[in-house]
Design a protein around this motif. Sequence first.
Motif, PDB file in Angstrom:
ATOM      1  N   GLY A  19      -2.508  -2.774  -1.337  1.00 64.90           N
ATOM      2  CA  GLY A  19      -2.805  -1.350  -1.331  1.00 64.90           C
ATOM      3  C   GLY A  19      -4.293  -1.088  -1.479  1.00 64.90           C
ATOM      4  N   VAL A  20      -4.676   0.158  -1.306  1.00 61.81           N
ATOM      5  CA  VAL A  20      -6.070   0.585  -1.454  1.00 61.81           C
ATOM      6  C   VAL A  20      -6.085   1.863  -2.283  1.00 61.81           C
ATOM      7  N   VAL A  21      -6.982   1.925  -3.275  1.00 61.29           N
ATOM      8  CA  VAL A  21      -7.177   3.130  -4.071  1.00 61.29           C
ATOM      9  C   VAL A  21      -8.520   3.731  -3.689  1.00 61.29           C
ATOM     10  N   VAL A  22      -8.509   4.982  -3.262  1.00 66.38           N
ATOM     11  CA  VAL A  22      -9.734   5.691  -2.909  1.00 66.38           C
ATOM     12  C   VAL A  22     -10.027   6.700  -4.005  1.00 66.38           C
ATOM     13  N   ARG A  23     -11.113   6.477  -4.742  1.00 66.38           N
ATOM     14  CA  ARG A  23     -11.492   7.383  -5.829  1.00 66.38           C
ATOM     15  C   ARG A  23     -12.529   8.370  -5.295  1.00 66.38           C
ATOM     16  N   ILE A  24     -12.259   9.663  -5.489  1.00 69.87           N
ATOM     17  CA  ILE A  24     -13.115  10.717  -4.952  1.00 69.87           C
ATOM     18  C   ILE A  24     -13.653  11.565  -6.087  1.00 69.87           C
ATOM     19  N   SER A  25     -14.933  11.902  -6.012  1.00 69.95           N
ATOM     20  CA  SER A  25     -15.539  12.812  -6.978  1.00 69.95           C
ATOM     21  C   SER A  25     -16.463  13.778  -6.242  1.00 69.95           C
ATOM     22  N   GLY A  26     -16.641  14.962  -6.819  1.00 67.76           N
ATOM     23  CA  GLY A  26     -17.469  15.981  -6.177  1.00 67.76           C
ATOM     24  C   GLY A  26     -16.622  17.113  -5.631  1.00 67.76           C
ATOM     25  N   ALA A  27     -17.108  17.740  -4.577  1.00 62.89           N
ATOM     26  CA  ALA A  27     -16.441  18.908  -3.990  1.00 62.89           C
ATOM     27  C   ALA A  27     -15.942  18.588  -2.594  1.00 62.89           C
ATOM     28  N   ILE A  28     -14.665  18.829  -2.360  1.00 62.81           N
ATOM     29  CA  ILE A  28     -14.101  18.684  -1.013  1.00 62.81           C
ATOM     30  C   ILE A  28     -14.039  20.091  -0.425  1.00 62.81           C
ATOM     31  N   ASP A  29     -15.193  20.570   0.046  1.00 58.48           N
ATOM     32  CA  ASP A  29     -15.266  21.903   0.627  1.00 58.48           C
ATOM     33  C   ASP A  29     -15.175  21.812   2.145  1.00 58.48           C
ATOM     34  N   ALA A  30     -15.514  22.900   2.838  1.00 59.57           N
ATOM     35  CA  ALA A  30     -15.372  22.929   4.296  1.00 59.57           C
ATOM     36  C   ALA A  30     -16.225  21.864   4.961  1.00 59.57           C
ATOM     37  N   ASP A  31     -17.452  21.666   4.478  1.00 62.98           N
ATOM     38  CA  ASP A  31     -18.340  20.659   5.082  1.00 62.98           C
ATOM     39  C   ASP A  31     -17.911  19.239   4.717  1.00 62.98           C
ATOM     40  N   ASN A  32     -17.642  19.020   3.428  1.00 65.53           N
ATOM     41  CA  ASN A  32     -17.327  17.662   2.979  1.00 65.53           C
ATOM     42  C   ASN A  32     -15.964  17.172   3.447  1.00 65.53           C
ATOM     43  N   SER A  33     -15.070  18.081   3.840  1.00 65.24           N
ATOM     44  CA  SER A  33     -13.761  17.645   4.329  1.00 65.24           C
ATOM     45  C   SER A  33     -13.908  16.812   5.595  1.00 65.24           C
ATOM     46  N   ARG A  34     -14.965  17.084   6.381  1.00 69.12           N
ATOM     47  CA  ARG A  34     -15.202  16.276   7.578  1.00 69.12           C
ATOM     48  C   ARG A  34     -15.581  14.844   7.198  1.00 69.12           C
ATOM     49  N   ALA A  35     -16.372  14.715   6.125  1.00 74.70           N
ATOM     50  CA  ALA A  35     -16.738  13.386   5.648  1.00 74.70           C
ATOM     51  C   ALA A  35     -15.510  12.638   5.130  1.00 74.70           C
ATOM     52  N   LEU A  36     -14.626  13.367   4.433  1.00 72.61           N
ATOM     53  CA  LEU A  36     -13.388  12.751   3.945  1.00 72.61           C
ATOM     54  C   LEU A  36     -12.519  12.301   5.116  1.00 72.61           C
ATOM     55  N   ASP A  37     -12.398  13.135   6.126  1.00 72.37           N
ATOM     56  CA  ASP A  37     -11.607  12.784   7.307  1.00 72.37           C
ATOM     57  C   ASP A  37     -12.150  11.521   7.968  1.00 72.37           C
ATOM     58  N   HIS A  38     -13.472  11.467   8.133  1.00 77.47           N
ATOM     59  CA  HIS A  38     -14.093  10.300   8.761  1.00 77.47           C
ATOM     60  C   HIS A  38     -13.869   9.047   7.918  1.00 77.47           C
ATOM     61  N   TYR A  39     -13.985   9.193   6.606  1.00 73.92           N
ATOM     62  CA  TYR A  39     -13.808   8.040   5.713  1.00 73.92           C
ATOM     63  C   TYR A  39     -12.390   7.491   5.809  1.00 73.92           C
ATOM     64  N   LEU A  40     -11.401   8.372   5.758  1.00 75.77           N
ATOM     65  CA  LEU A  40     -10.010   7.911   5.795  1.00 75.77           C
ATOM     66  C   LEU A  40      -9.633   7.328   7.158  1.00 75.77           C
ATOM     67  N   ARG A  41     -10.314   7.752   8.188  1.00 76.15           N
ATOM     68  CA  ARG A  41     -10.015   7.224   9.526  1.00 76.15           C
ATOM     69  C   ARG A  41     -10.696   5.883   9.801  1.00 76.15           C
ATOM     70  N   THR A  42     -11.865   5.671   9.204  1.00 76.66           N
ATOM     71  CA  THR A  42     -12.678   4.505   9.593  1.00 76.66           C
ATOM     72  C   THR A  42     -12.862   3.449   8.510  1.00 76.66           C
ATOM     73  N   ARG A  43     -12.652   3.807   7.254  1.00 79.71           N
ATOM     74  CA  ARG A  43     -12.988   2.874   6.177  1.00 79.71           C
ATOM     75  C   ARG A  43     -11.779   2.222   5.518  1.00 79.71           C
ATOM     76  N   LEU A  44     -10.586   2.585   5.936  1.00 75.96           N
ATOM     77  CA  LEU A  44      -9.394   1.993   5.329  1.00 75.96           C
ATOM     78  C   LEU A  44      -8.986   0.748   6.110  1.00 75.96           C
ATOM     79  N   PRO A  45      -8.701  -0.350   5.429  1.00 80.21           N
ATOM     80  CA  PRO A  45      -8.264  -1.563   6.130  1.00 80.21           C
ATOM     81  C   PRO A  45      -6.973  -1.318   6.913  1.00 80.21           C
ATOM     82  N   ALA A  46      -6.930  -1.801   8.142  1.00 79.50           N
ATOM     83  CA  ALA A  46      -5.744  -1.590   8.984  1.00 79.50           C
ATOM     84  C   ALA A  46      -4.506  -2.235   8.381  1.00 79.50           C
ATOM     85  N   GLU A  47      -4.700  -3.264   7.572  1.00 82.85           N
ATOM     86  CA  GLU A  47      -3.558  -3.985   7.012  1.00 82.85           C
ATOM     87  C   GLU A  47      -3.091  -3.402   5.671  1.00 82.85           C
TER      88      GLU A  47
END
Length: 391
Positions: A19-47
């Motif tokens: 498994g993978v645990v993603v720890r998030i801190s700060g504000a997930i606002d309108a702008d930062n949600s795009r960064a979160l989307d990109h992170y979850l799409r590209t930085r999570l191991p496929a396995e």
Amino acid sequence: MSRAGSHLRMMAESRPDGGVVVRISGAIDADNSRALDHYLRTRLPAEARYVVVDLARVELLGARGVRTLIEHTDRLASQRRRLLTVAANPLVRRVLDSMHVAANLRLHDSLAAAVDVGATHSEPEEAGAGADPDVVSDLLAQIYGLREALRTRTVVARALGVVRERYRLADPAAFDLLRDSAQRHNIRLYTLARALLNASAPQGPVWFPGRLRRPAPSLSFVELQPHLRGNRSATLNAFLETAAGYVRTTMASVRLVDGPGEVLRTEQSLNLPPAVADHLAGTEKPPRPAEKAGTVIVADVAAATDLDGREVLLGAGVHASQSTPLLTVDDQFFGVVTTYHADCGFVPSKLQCARLGHAATEIATWLDWHARTVVLDALEHVHSCARSAGR
């Protein structure tokens, strides 16, 4: 509360069970949600067998951030994997509860509980029998959307008639011209049609000769990308998210002055239950004196027997609301922004009222600029293209 644009920090930790645990801190606002989307799409191991998103240190969770989490929960489920969300933070839990998204997200009260579920269940359970609440909600939203289209059809049809007669164009060409100009200038077809009907007929090759074009006024509550600075929908959505964030809710609407009778018409809403959005769209009345004068607070919807739509609000879980007028510095009234609250007894603080009032003045000033600049640009485009097509 963190301001829009606050830094977002994300850190992924791989676990020995896959498994993978993603720890998030700060504000997930309108702008930062795009960064979160990109992170979850590209930085999570496929396995990775499962992913746990820990929101324990999140200071602000906006509507777009919630939608991002739902999208990735569904995306991983389609791959026979799990995304589990830890909502131990009281602020985060309150936001998620007010949006009624428990059925969309796999929520857990602690990191340990989420990891235990992820480690002991290799793939998501199959959907149960019976009607899917999400499907029912989507169907209702489509029905309400069709009703809204019917409400605006008359104005659009009248504008098409004017274009056909004024420029001697056929029906398809007139409609294509209005639609293309609306899309080009990022405004709704209804908005363009209403402006066309309200404007005096052009008297020459230029519809509005001699007008001064000013740059868009700045907005302290958001920094839009350059290509969105004149986009009415994007700007109003950013304003609604800001207003909702100021008073710690996720539901809001903005009604603008519209038409010859200067009624208030719902222009945009944020996370409203479909029944509430439908009720507001079908209620077009002149503003009450109190709405133009200052903040109107309804701390207990159930006790407000004279409140229009009271039963609809209560049925959707709305128990309090507050409305702030959109007034320019010279008191030109453009509409009202309303936030809706699940907790009965909500009353905004003086600081919250001050911040809302400042943002409301800024958006009123922006709307004034938009009407005098972008909307007139769209009408000029219609006039120029129609003259060329009619030759």
